[in-house]
Design a protein around this motif. Structure first.
Motif, short mmCIF file in Angstrom:
data_model
loop_
_atom_site.label_atom_id
_atom_site.label_comp_id
_atom_site.label_asym_id
_atom_site.label_seq_id
_atom_site.Cartn_x
_atom_site.Cartn_y
_atom_site.Cartn_z
N LEU A 1 40.66 -71.19 3.79
CA LEU A 1 40.61 -71.20 2.33
C LEU A 1 39.93 -69.95 1.81
N LYS A 2 38.86 -69.55 2.48
CA LYS A 2 38.17 -68.31 2.07
C LYS A 2 39.04 -67.09 2.38
N ALA A 3 39.74 -67.14 3.51
CA ALA A 3 40.62 -66.02 3.87
C ALA A 3 41.77 -65.88 2.88
N LEU A 4 42.25 -66.99 2.33
CA LEU A 4 43.31 -66.94 1.31
C LEU A 4 42.83 -66.26 0.03
N ALA A 5 41.53 -66.29 -0.19
CA ALA A 5 40.99 -65.67 -1.40
C ALA A 5 40.98 -64.15 -1.32
N ILE A 6 41.00 -63.58 -0.14
CA ILE A 6 40.92 -62.13 0.01
C ILE A 6 42.09 -61.41 -0.67
N PRO A 7 43.36 -61.80 -0.43
CA PRO A 7 44.43 -61.10 -1.15
C PRO A 7 44.39 -61.33 -2.66
N LEU A 8 43.92 -62.50 -3.09
CA LEU A 8 43.78 -62.75 -4.52
C LEU A 8 42.73 -61.83 -5.13
N LEU A 9 41.63 -61.66 -4.42
CA LEU A 9 40.58 -60.77 -4.91
C LEU A 9 41.06 -59.32 -4.94
N ALA A 10 41.85 -58.93 -3.95
CA ALA A 10 42.40 -57.57 -3.95
C ALA A 10 43.33 -57.39 -5.15
N ARG A 11 44.10 -58.41 -5.47
CA ARG A 11 44.98 -58.34 -6.66
C ARG A 11 44.16 -58.26 -7.94
N VAL A 12 43.08 -59.06 -8.02
CA VAL A 12 42.21 -58.99 -9.20
C VAL A 12 41.66 -57.58 -9.36
N ALA A 13 41.22 -56.98 -8.27
CA ALA A 13 40.65 -55.62 -8.35
C ALA A 13 41.70 -54.63 -8.83
N TRP A 14 42.90 -54.69 -8.28
CA TRP A 14 43.93 -53.73 -8.66
C TRP A 14 44.36 -53.90 -10.11
N VAL A 15 44.61 -55.15 -10.52
CA VAL A 15 45.06 -55.40 -11.89
C VAL A 15 43.95 -55.03 -12.88
N ASP A 16 42.71 -55.35 -12.55
CA ASP A 16 41.61 -54.99 -13.45
C ASP A 16 41.45 -53.48 -13.53
N PHE A 17 41.65 -52.80 -12.42
CA PHE A 17 41.53 -51.34 -12.41
C PHE A 17 42.62 -50.68 -13.24
N THR A 18 43.83 -51.22 -13.16
CA THR A 18 44.95 -50.59 -13.85
C THR A 18 45.12 -51.05 -15.29
N THR A 19 44.78 -52.31 -15.60
CA THR A 19 45.04 -52.83 -16.95
C THR A 19 43.80 -53.34 -17.67
N GLN A 20 42.68 -53.43 -17.00
CA GLN A 20 41.44 -53.99 -17.55
C GLN A 20 41.64 -55.43 -18.01
N LYS A 21 42.41 -56.19 -17.24
CA LYS A 21 42.64 -57.61 -17.52
C LYS A 21 42.45 -58.41 -16.24
N ILE A 22 41.84 -59.60 -16.39
CA ILE A 22 41.71 -60.53 -15.27
C ILE A 22 42.33 -61.85 -15.70
N SER A 23 43.31 -62.29 -14.97
CA SER A 23 44.08 -63.47 -15.32
C SER A 23 43.26 -64.76 -15.13
N ASN A 24 43.34 -65.65 -16.12
CA ASN A 24 42.67 -66.95 -16.00
C ASN A 24 43.24 -67.76 -14.84
N GLY A 25 44.54 -67.61 -14.60
CA GLY A 25 45.17 -68.35 -13.51
C GLY A 25 44.60 -67.98 -12.14
N ILE A 26 44.40 -66.70 -11.92
CA ILE A 26 43.83 -66.28 -10.63
C ILE A 26 42.38 -66.72 -10.52
N VAL A 27 41.63 -66.66 -11.61
CA VAL A 27 40.23 -67.11 -11.59
C VAL A 27 40.19 -68.61 -11.27
#
Length: 179
Positions: free
Chosen positions: A9-35
């Motif tokens: 379950l924790k390992a599944l969070a790693i790609p989600l966190l990587a996506r959060v980092a990339w999307v936040d870096f490029t668009t300055q948005k963090i999705s409520n769904g991913i949170v």
């Protein structure tokens, strides 16, 4: 066995966190769904550990830390210093890394936040011209993607937990029993 089930379950969070980092870096948005997905993975992992150990201390400490972080970061959102997504993501992190991982998470967060601040303030340290222009644009707008260091620190803390569990499992012979 439930403790072993909490690690994927924790390992599944790693790609989600990587996506959060990339999307936040490029668009300055963090999705409520991913949170919310990260919240579910963290609560599921903590629940499996609590059932295995018979102690709810780690879950209680994680919930208390998450609430505390939300209360501490909320005024910064009200003052427009951080985004609402950053506040929500930060509140979920103690549930994702667990009480035992909070120290590692905090130390890594300090390192990555300082690194992000150095990059934003000193874009000339970066090699690519287009990337440098983008970072200068972020600096002019006054927006720093704080989700990037939060995600990087969480990935590091989860990585330490997975590595520590792997070392314990290999030294105790659990891995030999699974083969």
């Amino acid at each position: 066995m439930l403790l072993v089930a909490s690690l994927p379950l924790k390992a599944l969070a790693i790609p989600l966190l990587a996506r959060v980092a990339w999307v936040d870096f490029t668009t300055q948005k963090i999705s409520n769904g991913i949170v919310l997905l990260l919240l579910g993975l963290g609560l599921g992992s903590l629940l499996l550990v609590a059932v295995q150990s018979g102690s709810w201390w780690d879950m209680g400490m994680s919930v208390a830390a998450g609430l505390l972080l939300f209360v501490v970061f909320f005024p910064f959102w009200a003052l427009r210093k951080v985004g609402a997504g950053d506040v929500k993501l930060m509140a979920v992190m103690p549930l994702l890394v667990g009480g035992a991982g909070l120290v590692v998470f905090s130390l890594l967060l300090m390192v990555f936040a300082v690194a992000m601040a150095v990059v934003v303030v000193n874009p000339f340290l970066l090699p690519a011209g287009a990337f440098r222009v983008y970072v200068q644009h972020m600096d002019r707008k006054g927006v720093v993607p704080f989700g990037v260091p939060i995600s990087a620190a969480a990935i590091g803390a989860i990585g330490f937990q997975i590595y520590g569990s792997w070392v314990v499992a290999s030294s105790s012979g659990i891995l030999d029993q699974l083969n």
